[in-house]
Scaffold this motif. Structure first.
Motif, PDB file in Angstrom:
ATOM      1  N   ASP A 309       1.968   6.255  -3.141  1.00 53.08           N
ATOM      2  CA  ASP A 309       2.031   7.445  -2.304  1.00 53.08           C
ATOM      3  C   ASP A 309       3.031   7.230  -1.159  1.00 53.08           C
ATOM      4  O   ASP A 309       3.125   6.126  -0.591  1.00 53.08           O
ATOM      5  CB  ASP A 309       0.620   7.698  -1.764  1.00 53.08           C
ATOM      6  CG  ASP A 309       0.573   8.704  -0.657  1.00 53.08           C
ATOM      7  OD1 ASP A 309       0.539   9.899  -0.959  1.00 53.08           O
ATOM      8  OD2 ASP A 309       0.567   8.292   0.523  1.00 53.08           O
ATOM      9  N   ALA A 310       3.773   8.272  -0.815  1.00 56.41           N
ATOM     10  CA  ALA A 310       4.820   8.154   0.203  1.00 56.41           C
ATOM     11  C   ALA A 310       4.268   7.704   1.552  1.00 56.41           C
ATOM     12  O   ALA A 310       4.861   6.853   2.241  1.00 56.41           O
ATOM     13  CB  ALA A 310       5.552   9.480   0.351  1.00 56.41           C
ATOM     14  N   LYS A 311       3.127   8.255   1.973  1.00 59.65           N
ATOM     15  CA  LYS A 311       2.560   7.904   3.273  1.00 59.65           C
ATOM     16  C   LYS A 311       2.118   6.448   3.293  1.00 59.65           C
ATOM     17  O   LYS A 311       2.359   5.722   4.275  1.00 59.65           O
ATOM     18  CB  LYS A 311       1.394   8.827   3.593  1.00 59.65           C
ATOM     19  CG  LYS A 311       0.825   8.651   4.999  1.00 59.65           C
ATOM     20  CD  LYS A 311      -0.238   9.711   5.288  1.00 59.65           C
ATOM     21  CE  LYS A 311      -0.753   9.602   6.725  1.00 59.65           C
ATOM     22  NZ  LYS A 311      -1.785  10.640   7.009  1.00 59.65           N
ATOM     23  N   ALA A 312       1.487   5.998   2.212  1.00 58.06           N
ATOM     24  CA  ALA A 312       1.042   4.609   2.153  1.00 58.06           C
ATOM     25  C   ALA A 312       2.229   3.644   2.117  1.00 58.06           C
ATOM     26  O   ALA A 312       2.189   2.575   2.734  1.00 58.06           O
ATOM     27  CB  ALA A 312       0.152   4.398   0.927  1.00 58.06           C
ATOM     28  N   VAL A 313       3.283   4.017   1.404  1.00 62.70           N
ATOM     29  CA  VAL A 313       4.482   3.172   1.357  1.00 62.70           C
ATOM     30  C   VAL A 313       5.093   3.035   2.744  1.00 62.70           C
ATOM     31  O   VAL A 313       5.500   1.940   3.161  1.00 62.70           O
ATOM     32  CB  VAL A 313       5.509   3.742   0.357  1.00 62.70           C
ATOM     33  CG1 VAL A 313       6.869   3.060   0.519  1.00 62.70           C
ATOM     34  CG2 VAL A 313       5.003   3.576  -1.067  1.00 62.70           C
ATOM     35  N   ARG A 314       5.144   4.120   3.493  1.00 59.23           N
ATOM     36  CA  ARG A 314       5.721   4.051   4.842  1.00 59.23           C
ATOM     37  C   ARG A 314       4.896   3.129   5.733  1.00 59.23           C
ATOM     38  O   ARG A 314       5.449   2.374   6.548  1.00 59.23           O
ATOM     39  CB  ARG A 314       5.798   5.447   5.456  1.00 59.23           C
ATOM     40  CG  ARG A 314       6.427   5.418   6.846  1.00 59.23           C
ATOM     41  CD  ARG A 314       6.484   6.786   7.488  1.00 59.23           C
ATOM     42  NE  ARG A 314       6.991   6.694   8.854  1.00 59.23           N
ATOM     43  CZ  ARG A 314       7.039   7.713   9.693  1.00 59.23           C
ATOM     44  NH1 ARG A 314       6.633   8.924   9.320  1.00 59.23           N
ATOM     45  NH2 ARG A 314       7.506   7.549  10.924  1.00 59.23           N
ATOM     46  N   ILE A 315       3.588   3.177   5.590  1.00 59.29           N
ATOM     47  CA  ILE A 315       2.729   2.281   6.382  1.00 59.29           C
ATOM     48  C   ILE A 315       3.076   0.823   6.088  1.00 59.29           C
ATOM     49  O   ILE A 315       3.216   0.001   6.998  1.00 59.29           O
ATOM     50  CB  ILE A 315       1.246   2.575   6.081  1.00 59.29           C
ATOM     51  CG1 ILE A 315       0.832   3.903   6.711  1.00 59.29           C
ATOM     52  CG2 ILE A 315       0.345   1.444   6.574  1.00 59.29           C
ATOM     53  CD1 ILE A 315      -0.520   4.412   6.246  1.00 59.29           C
ATOM     54  N   VAL A 316       3.224   0.492   4.799  1.00 62.16           N
ATOM     55  CA  VAL A 316       3.541  -0.892   4.427  1.00 62.16           C
ATOM     56  C   VAL A 316       4.927  -1.288   4.932  1.00 62.16           C
ATOM     57  O   VAL A 316       5.107  -2.376   5.507  1.00 62.16           O
ATOM     58  CB  VAL A 316       3.437  -1.082   2.910  1.00 62.16           C
ATOM     59  CG1 VAL A 316       3.896  -2.495   2.512  1.00 62.16           C
ATOM     60  CG2 VAL A 316       2.008  -0.851   2.427  1.00 62.16           C
ATOM     61  N   THR A 317       5.920  -0.435   4.747  1.00 60.57           N
ATOM     62  CA  THR A 317       7.275  -0.801   5.171  1.00 60.57           C
ATOM     63  C   THR A 317       7.377  -0.921   6.688  1.00 60.57           C
ATOM     64  O   THR A 317       8.088  -1.790   7.204  1.00 60.57           O
ATOM     65  CB  THR A 317       8.309   0.207   4.642  1.00 60.57           C
ATOM     66  OG1 THR A 317       7.957   1.532   5.060  1.00 60.57           O
ATOM     67  CG2 THR A 317       8.366   0.164   3.121  1.00 60.57           C
ATOM     68  N   ASP A 318       6.653  -0.079   7.431  1.00 58.79           N
ATOM     69  CA  ASP A 318       6.628  -0.219   8.886  1.00 58.79           C
ATOM     70  C   ASP A 318       6.016  -1.557   9.288  1.00 58.79           C
ATOM     71  O   ASP A 318       6.495  -2.225  10.224  1.00 58.79           O
ATOM     72  CB  ASP A 318       5.833   0.924   9.523  1.00 58.79           C
ATOM     73  CG  ASP A 318       6.594   2.243   9.544  1.00 58.79           C
ATOM     74  OD1 ASP A 318       7.805   2.236   9.231  1.00 58.79           O
ATOM     75  OD2 ASP A 318       5.972   3.276   9.860  1.00 58.79           O
ATOM     76  N   ALA A 319       4.943  -1.953   8.581  1.00 61.11           N
ATOM     77  CA  ALA A 319       4.314  -3.242   8.872  1.00 61.11           C
ATOM     78  C   ALA A 319       5.267  -4.383   8.563  1.00 61.11           C
ATOM     79  O   ALA A 319       5.371  -5.356   9.332  1.00 61.11           O
ATOM     80  CB  ALA A 319       3.023  -3.384   8.064  1.00 61.11           C
TER      81      ALA A 319
END
Length: 397
Positions: A309-319
């Motif tokens: 999911d796009a939102k979950a991917v952004r969370i991981v990449t931000d981390a």
């Protein structure tokens, strides 16, 4: 250099020594899909000193879930590791070699469990600021049945997350490098079992029987001929792999009356799988009908597509950016399958690959072994992801 966040706990050297030793003990005592009762007990023993607010056992078989609740309203986040090993004889030479003949942790699930156990230690020292975290030690990933059984367990309703994350170690990527991308991450697949039945005869009079030999011989190239494209470049990617074939019995006096064929079907999307199944079944029915055979078709090891999911991917990449860990799409999407996608009915979901080093044996090779260095790295990524979830919730309209 990794940037640190004030107040975020880190694993100590003593923690890492303990977790590494525990990983080695898991490696010595592998259990296959659906058999993981001792492994589940070891997980519970490791979790108890971290004082989870709740431990749920026997989920979907031998699954174990530990809940760490902040007591403050907020999102529920699920982090997943797998319990099961593989039915392969280990040929590597670690000092903690598998003690069970024909079984070994050659996919790194022992390392995934140790990584999540590291997160448990950190959550035991500091609960999330809001919401709750569910550490899910899932059974039977290797045969595709575990996540589906966990989700179908009535008790899972109380644990159903708003977000779900998992990692998988990935030989071929530089050590500690992460591969993550939006969309399909792991292919859908299923094992197709075909049984063709005719009639045996004396080998001196094969014409009095009904042999499936010709049908079997035609089917193998016809089914593999359904393969098309590559998952990274073609959304219509399909792959049919003949994995096993048997004709009759090992005897010289009997013309065969039965044949069995195992074929693995693989696609990038679930919709494409439905089409591939229809075409494969049509080919089987034609081959059977042409020679007057009866046919049985069954399916095993059924995996749905795992899509990020796009939102979950952004969370991981931000981390990952915060931790100064390199990341790109890497090896994604994988041809291999993963049942983690079963947790994605509702929650924002993402799985990422954590590099196990270049030049290492591949997953499921008889000499593969999980790199212990990834225990600390994976735990640190998960802790950063948990903090980013709350930030994402704050950004939501």
């Amino acid at each position: 250099m990794t940037r640190s966040t004030p107040g975020r706990p880190r694993l100590s050297n003593a923690d890492i020594v303990d977790l590494t030793s525990w990983r080695h003990e898991l490696h010595r005592h592998p259990e296959l899909s659906g058999e993981e009762h001792v492994t589940a007990e070891r997980v519970q023993e490791m979790l108890r000193p971290t004082y989870p607010d709740r431990i749920v056992t026997g989920l979907g078989g031998h699954g174990v879930a530990a809940v760490y609740d902040s007591g403050v309203p907020g999102p529920r986040v699920l982090l997943r590791a797998e319990l099961d090993a593989l039915p392969i004889e280990e040929t590597g030479t670690p000092p903690y070699l598998s003690l069970v003949p024909g079984k070994a942790h050659l996919c790194g699930h022992d390392g995934h469990m140790a990584t999540l156990a590291g997160v448990a230690r950190l959550l035991g020292r500091k609960r999330p600021e809001r919401g709750s975290v569910v550490l899910m030690f899932q059974p039977a990933e290797e045969d595709g049945s575990g996540a589906a059984r966990v989700v179908a367990d009535p008790r899972f309703g109380e644990l159903k997350p708003d977000y779900a994350f998992a990692l998988h170690n990935a030989p071929g990527l530089p050590l500690g490098h992460v591969a993550i991308a939006e969309g399909a991450a792991c292919c859908a697949s299923r094992g197709m079992r075909v049984v063709l039945s005719g009639r045996t005869a004396h080998a001196s009079q094969p014409e009095t029987g009904l042999s499936p030999m010709r049908a079997l011989g035609r089917l193998m190239p016809e089914l593999t001929g359904l393969s098309h494209g590559a998952p990274g470049t073609d959304p219509d990617f399909t792959l049919a792999t003949v994995c096993h074939a048997r004709l009759g019995e090992p005897a010289f006096g009997v013309a065969p009356g039965r044949a069995e064929l195992f074929v693995t079907l693989r696609t990038l999307t679930d919709a494409r799988m439905s089409d591939l199944v229809d075409r494969a079944e049509a080919a089987v029915q034609r081959a059977a009908a042409s020679d007057g055979l009866t046919v049985e078709i069954g399916y095993h090891d059924v995996f749905a597509t795992t899509a990020n999911d796009a939102k979950a991917v952004r969370i991981v990449t931000d981390a990952l950016d915060e931790l100064d860990l390199g990341h790109d799409a890497g090896l994604l999407p994988l041809r291999a399958s993963e049942d983690f996608g079963r947790f994605g009915d509702g929650p924002h979901l993402a799985i990422f690959l954590l590099g196990a080093g270049e030049g290492r044996p591949a997953l499921h090779n008889p000499d593969y072994d999980f790199p212990d260095e990834l225990i600390e790295v994976g735990s640190r990524i998960f802790m950063a992801v948990l903090e980013r979830v709350n930030e994402a919730e704050d950004r939501a309209p």
